[in-house]
Design an enzyme around this catalytic site. Sequence first.
Site, short mmCIF file in Angstrom:
data_model
loop_
_atom_site.label_atom_id
_atom_site.label_comp_id
_atom_site.label_asym_id
_atom_site.label_seq_id
_atom_site.Cartn_x
_atom_site.Cartn_y
_atom_site.Cartn_z
N LYS A 197 -4.42 4.08 0.44
CA LYS A 197 -4.88 2.73 -1.01
C LYS A 197 -4.07 3.84 -2.21
CE LYS A 197 -9.99 0.94 0.31
NZ LYS A 197 -10.88 1.34 -0.15
N TYR A 202 -4.82 -2.18 -6.90
CA TYR A 202 -4.95 -2.09 -4.54
C TYR A 202 -4.01 -2.26 -4.16
CZ TYR A 202 -9.92 -1.88 -6.54
OH TYR A 202 -11.42 -2.40 -6.66
#
Length: 186
Positions: A75, A135
């Site tokens: 991420k 994200y």
Amino acid sequence: MAQFEVIAAPLAGLKLIRRRCSEDSRGYFSRFFCADELNAAGFSEPIAQINQTLTRRRGTVRGLHFQYSPHAETKLVSCLRGRIFDVAVDLRSGSPTFLHWYGVELSANNRESLLIPQGFAHGFQTLEDDCELLYLHSAAYAPSAEGALHALEPRVAIDWPLAITEMSERDRQHSNLPSDFQGIEL
Ligand SMILES: Cc1cn([C@H]2C[C@H](O)[C@@H](COP(=O)(O)OP(=O)(O)O[C@H]3O[C@H](C)C(=O)[C@H](O)[C@H]3O)O2)c(=O)[nH]c1=O
């Protein structure tokens, strides 16, 4: 010229990415993501999904979440509005920093992102009202493979900067880690 400064965080594989920007009288230009540069920093797969969140209330905690293999994901977390305290917890079985946590302030102003490898749980606390995050995920959302860590897990003892003002019901209800938890395999 490199568009990013890559800073190693204390947990192996975890990186702080500082975006350079070119400013002029109009404002600034900044590259947000670059497969070539960030591949070397650890984002070595194509972006599978990009998510956006708005969190309205200062002190709110979202997370901590992760995905089990084979849906484990890298991420890249960025704050585009406001200021947050972003946290990653090393859940990798056998890691020398197993169950250690690292937290850092990400904000629209500091143009920093946290690059979180597979095997880490991620969560954050807002330090202002109305924080927006973006994200970038290297794997698709797989609810059946989702795992979670309670924000107040005693075996991790995250030092949240503010009193927690809000959590989702789901996040409130995560149970503590079993005493024999050995981490997740990747
Ligand atoms: C993560 C995700 C969620 N959803 C659905 C599931 C729920 O119906 C709704 C809200 O999900 P959740 O309450 O899990 O959202 P957060 O608590 O903000 O979780 C996220 O925030 C923490 C800090 C993270 O690191 C993860 O990226 C992510 O889990 O969106 C989707 O449809 N797609 C997705 O990729």
